[in-house]
Design a protein around this motif. Structure first.
Motif, PDB file in Angstrom:
ATOM      1  N   ASP A   1      13.464  13.417  83.549  1.00  0.00           N
ATOM      2  CA  ASP A   1      14.339  14.586  83.479  1.00  0.00           C
ATOM      3  C   ASP A   1      14.761  14.993  84.886  1.00  0.00           C
ATOM      4  O   ASP A   1      13.955  14.996  85.822  1.00  0.00           O
ATOM      5  CB  ASP A   1      13.611  15.757  82.808  1.00  0.00           C
ATOM      6  N   GLY A   2      16.033  15.337  85.026  1.00  0.00           N
ATOM      7  CA  GLY A   2      16.542  15.747  86.324  1.00  0.00           C
ATOM      8  C   GLY A   2      17.088  14.619  87.165  1.00  0.00           C
ATOM      9  O   GLY A   2      17.647  14.858  88.241  1.00  0.00           O
ATOM     10  N   ALA A   3      16.938  13.365  86.702  1.00  0.00           N
ATOM     11  CA  ALA A   3      17.473  12.231  87.467  1.00  0.00           C
ATOM     12  C   ALA A   3      18.989  12.136  87.290  1.00  0.00           C
ATOM     13  O   ALA A   3      19.561  12.671  86.341  1.00  0.00           O
ATOM     14  CB  ALA A   3      16.810  10.936  87.013  1.00  0.00           C
TER      15      ALA A   3
ATOM     16  N   GLU B   1      25.611  12.865  85.541  1.00  0.00           N
ATOM     17  CA  GLU B   1      24.465  13.376  84.797  1.00  0.00           C
ATOM     18  C   GLU B   1      24.077  12.374  83.714  1.00  0.00           C
ATOM     19  O   GLU B   1      24.937  11.819  83.029  1.00  0.00           O
ATOM     20  CB  GLU B   1      24.811  14.720  84.154  1.00  0.00           C
ATOM     21  N   ILE B   2      22.800  12.143  83.565  1.00  0.00           N
ATOM     22  CA  ILE B   2      22.319  11.228  82.532  1.00  0.00           C
ATOM     23  C   ILE B   2      22.109  12.013  81.238  1.00  0.00           C
ATOM     24  O   ILE B   2      21.366  12.994  81.225  1.00  0.00           O
ATOM     25  CB  ILE B   2      20.995  10.567  82.954  1.00  0.00           C
TER      26      ILE B   2
ATOM     27  N   CYS C   1      25.233   0.614  91.155  1.00  0.00           N
ATOM     28  CA  CYS C   1      24.656   1.832  90.603  1.00  0.00           C
ATOM     29  C   CYS C   1      23.368   2.116  91.374  1.00  0.00           C
ATOM     30  O   CYS C   1      22.796   1.233  92.009  1.00  0.00           O
ATOM     31  CB  CYS C   1      24.329   1.668  89.119  1.00  0.00           C
ATOM     32  N   ALA C   2      22.918   3.334  91.308  1.00  0.00           N
ATOM     33  CA  ALA C   2      21.644   3.704  91.916  1.00  0.00           C
ATOM     34  C   ALA C   2      21.062   4.835  91.089  1.00  0.00           C
ATOM     35  O   ALA C   2      21.784   5.491  90.318  1.00  0.00           O
ATOM     36  CB  ALA C   2      21.830   4.137  93.370  1.00  0.00           C
ATOM     37  N   VAL C   3      19.796   5.053  91.225  1.00  0.00           N
ATOM     38  CA  VAL C   3      19.159   6.170  90.536  1.00  0.00           C
ATOM     39  C   VAL C   3      18.551   7.097  91.577  1.00  0.00           C
ATOM     40  O   VAL C   3      17.947   6.639  92.556  1.00  0.00           O
ATOM     41  CB  VAL C   3      18.103   5.690  89.509  1.00  0.00           C
TER      42      VAL C   3
END
Length: 312
Positions: A172-174, A104-105, A130-132
């Motif tokens: 938001d939510g990423a 979670e970010i 890493c990935a988003v």
């Protein structure tokens, strides 16, 4: 759930017998399961590690960074039906395919670094990413490749910095996805992500701790005098301290400034100076790597700093 009825009893299978059979079957299954798991167990000690625990290969925590960490059991194969996770000893875990985990970010935060803990004995470099992920798409976009050299069967730390092109902020939510192509000789132990701009946690002491008092160290300040003080006792990696600033012994009202030693003097005061009385103010001060602050009262006074808490 086992149902018992008259038909079962009439067949000579009494309740007690059925329960005993059920428990016996469960015990055999548990025994078989534990025997099978024993060869792959990642448990090395029964007793917990003694405190304080100091064993780590992680790099020192940086002031201003909020950290989130995952270990190897937080990762899953992208396709569990075709490959399973395998624990391979002190180096960590692998699968025959890519392992992935998500973090979670923290709200509003930017990702500044990723530190991979990997045991690579393959004889060649291994690359992790890493990935988003965002709710806009089923795919992920990799970035910040971490090249892990082949160094042997023990985990090593490989830290990679992100760039302004991809450190966020994210919608938001990423989520940040950790993309780990592992193998039997490339074992994943864990990952630590460092964020700035969000995710810090406050730690409040049960009682304030006196860090500095000019009445016992250096003597009373002259009006306008500036001193540099090291805040010994503040935990390493602290981003900001919550201080109780106390002034005494002044015959004129004024203010006192407390600010990071590597920054310019602020325009406004941090605390108050009262006339022939204690001036008490609570303030949050950013902490630099050497934990030094400058103190400058506008009037002659003694200055004391108590640690109320900190942000990490």
């Amino acid at each position: 759930m086992v149902k018992f009825d008259s038909d079962t009893e009439s067949a000579g299978f009494e309740r007690r017998g059925a329960l005993a059979a059920l428990l016996g079957t469960a015990a055999v299954a548990a025994s078989a399961g534990s025997a099978q798991a024993a060869s792959h167990s990642n448990v090395r000690k029964v007793a917990p590690a003694a405190s304080p625990v100091t064993a780590t290969i992680a790099s020192p925590a940086l002031a201003g960074y909020a950290y989130r960490t995952v270990w190897y059991c937080d990762f899953l194969p992208l396709d569990p039906s075709s490959s399973a996770r395998t624990f391979a000893g002190s180096g960590g875990m692998y699968a025959a395919s890519v392992l992935e985990a998500s973090i979670e970010i923290p709200a509003g935060a930017t990702l500044r670094d990723a530190e991979w803990y990997v045991a690579n004995s393959s004889g060649a470099d291994a690359t992790f990413y890493c990935a988003v992920w965002t709710p806009a798409d089923g795919y992920i976009a990799t970035f910040a490749p971490a090249t892990v050299p082949s160094t042997g069967i023990s985990p090593t730390a490989t830290r990679v910095l992100t760039t302004s092109a991809n450190w966020g902020p994210y919608p938001d939510g990423a989520k940040i996805i950790l993309y780990a192509p592992t193998a039997s000789n490339v074992l994943l132990n864990g990952v630590r992500l460092g964020f700035t701009g969000g995710g810090l946690e406050a730690n409040i002491r049960t009682a304030p701790l006196k860090l500095y008092d000019s009445a016992t160290t250096g003597g009373k300040y002259a009006a306008g005098e500036t001193r540099t003080v090291t805040l010994a006792g503040v935990p390493a990696g602290t981003t900001a301290v919550i201080l109780r600033v106390i002034t005494t012994g002044s015959t004129a009202a004024g203010s006192v400034k407390v600010f990071p030693a590597n920054q310019a003097e602020p325009d406004v005061g941090t605390g108050i100076i009262a006339v022939n009385a204690e001036g008490i103010t609570e303030a949050t001060i950013y902490v630099i790597a050497n934990r030094q602050v400058k103190i400058r009262p506008s009037r002659a006074a003694n200055v004391r700093l108590d640690l109320v808490g900190w942000y990490r």
